[in-house]
Design an enzyme around this catalytic site. Structure first.
Site, PDB file in Angstrom:
ATOM      1  N   CYS A   1       0.838  -1.076  -0.120  1.00  0.00           N
ATOM      2  CA  CYS A   1      -0.216  -0.089  -0.123  1.00  0.00           C
ATOM      3  C   CYS A   1       1.087   0.946  -0.040  1.00  0.00           C
ATOM      4  CB  CYS A   1      -0.865   0.050   1.304  1.00  0.00           C
ATOM      5  SG  CYS A   1      -2.079  -1.309   1.252  1.00  0.00           S
TER       6      CYS A   1
ATOM      7  N   ARG B   1      -0.505   3.997  -2.659  1.00  0.00           N
ATOM      8  CA  ARG B   1      -1.657   3.703  -3.854  1.00  0.00           C
ATOM      9  C   ARG B   1      -2.729   3.658  -3.071  1.00  0.00           C
ATOM     10  NH1 ARG B   1      -3.694  -1.397  -3.154  1.00  0.00           N
ATOM     11  NH2 ARG B   1      -2.746  -2.835  -2.143  1.00  0.00           N
ATOM     12  N   SER B   2      -3.193   3.320  -1.825  1.00  0.00           N
ATOM     13  CA  SER B   2      -4.471   2.712  -1.064  1.00  0.00           C
ATOM     14  C   SER B   2      -4.254   3.061   0.221  1.00  0.00           C
ATOM     15  CB  SER B   2      -4.854   1.507  -1.591  1.00  0.00           C
ATOM     16  OG  SER B   2      -6.000   1.090  -0.904  1.00  0.00           O
TER      17      SER B   2
ATOM     18  N   ASP C   1      -6.995   2.782   3.941  1.00  0.00           N
ATOM     19  CA  ASP C   1      -7.992   2.789   4.780  1.00  0.00           C
ATOM     20  C   ASP C   1      -7.763   3.910   5.812  1.00  0.00           C
ATOM     21  OD1 ASP C   1      -9.589   2.225   6.934  1.00  0.00           O
ATOM     22  OD2 ASP C   1      -9.092  -0.056   6.972  1.00  0.00           O
TER      23      ASP C   1
ATOM     24  N   ASN D   1       0.388   5.366   9.713  1.00  0.00           N
ATOM     25  CA  ASN D   1       1.494   5.410   8.504  1.00  0.00           C
ATOM     26  C   ASN D   1       2.252   6.723   8.778  1.00  0.00           C
ATOM     27  OD1 ASN D   1      -0.758   3.561   6.187  1.00  0.00           O
ATOM     28  ND2 ASN D   1       1.106   2.731   7.213  1.00  0.00           N
TER      29      ASN D   1
ATOM     30  N   HIS E   1      -9.670   6.151   1.445  1.00  0.00           N
ATOM     31  CA  HIS E   1     -11.313   5.653   1.551  1.00  0.00           C
ATOM     32  C   HIS E   1     -11.475   5.498   2.978  1.00  0.00           C
ATOM     33  CE1 HIS E   1      -8.391   2.427   0.516  1.00  0.00           C
ATOM     34  NE2 HIS E   1      -9.095   1.789   1.652  1.00  0.00           N
TER      35      HIS E   1
END
Length: 282
Positions: A157, A183-184, A186, A194, A224
């Site tokens: 990710c 890239r993605s 939660d 992170n 998202h």
């Protein structure tokens, strides 16, 4: 209020108010009961944190910073892909019977590559360039290795870091900055986790390379909020906020590979009640 709180609240409001729903679409993630895990998503979120001013931990709820540091050491220092080398259980769902997550994350950082200066892995190359070629525009890592994707239990990710050195105008001290490409993400489960991790990574690299820490820019392609997280997020962003905590490291550590979780201190960390048992899409 922590500046990380401000960015987080604004980001969540933007996703909820202006994002795109994936409900009814073909999606890969699912909940443990087999139900598709739909999201509200926003494309191309960019958040900038000035690490010289404060440590970017949320105070809306507590981030387990020492556990986050343990994971970043697992990936970047131990270069491990086995959960047996990790204290937390966040990777358990993606590990096989031996504990391996496949050729992902730490494995990729540990692969040695041929350079003019000799064989080095990506972490050692970053350290070499920061110490010997600090103004290079090629100081970066990338663990999204297409040839190995079929042997990864989860595609990376947070897949790339780009490091860039500037200079402090007042002291002439070199300043280390970084861009984290993801890239993605939660947002509820992983965003501040992170951010904290890569803030700490910049602090570590700056200290061992005799630099000051500067800015962390976090670029998220697909930011998202999962459908089952929406009510949690709505409650979370209405909570009281507090000043950012104080972060410090053992100043005696000059070797990146000598850091342990005991070398980090988080003080004056006041935060809201922890959210327990967050459902995680897999």
């Amino acid at each position: 209020m922590s500046y990380a709180d401000t960015l987080f609240i604004n980001m969540c409001k933007d996703i909820l108010e202006n994002g795109t729903s994936t409900e009814g679409e073909k999606v890969r993630p699912h909940w443990e009961d087999g139900t598709p895990a739909y999201t509200i998503k926003q494309f191309g979120v960019v958040n900038r944190y000035d690490l010289s001013k404060e440590f970017p931990a949320l105070t809306l709820r507590k981030t387990y910073i020492k556990s986050a540091i343990d994971e970043i050491l697992w990936i970047w220092q131990k270069k491990s892909n086995n959960i047996k080398d990790l204290k937390s259980h966040i990777w358990d769902s993606w590990a096989d019977e031996t504990g391996s997550i496949g050729k992902a994350y730490g494995y990729q950082l540990g692969v040695k590559h041929q350079y003019k200066e000799g064989m080095m892995d990506q972490v050692d190359r970053v350290l070499y360039d920061l110490k010997n070629n600090p103004y290079s525009r090629r100081i970066m890592t990338n663990i999204y290795t297409f040839a190995d994707l079929h042997e990864m239990n989860l595609y990376p990710c947070a897949y790339s870091m780009t490091f860039n050195v500037t200079k402090d105008k007042e002291s002439d001290k070199l300043v280390l900055n970084g861009i984290l490409n993801q890239r993605s993400q939660d947002i509820l489960a992983a965003n501040n986790w992170n951010v904290v991790q890569y803030a700490v990574l910049l602090h570590m690299f700056a200290q061992v390379c005799d630099m000051k820490v500067g800015q962390l820019v976090h670029v998220i392609a697909d930011a998202h909020i999962y459908d089952r997280h929406i009510p949690i997020i709505k409650e979370l962003i209405e909570r009281p906020t507090y000043p950012a905590p104080k972060f410090s490291m053992n100043p005696e550590v000059k070797d990146f590979y000598a850091f342990t979780t005991d070398d980090f201190k988080i003080e004056e960390y006041q935060a809201g009640e922890q959210i327990k048992n967050i459902p995680i899409a897999i």
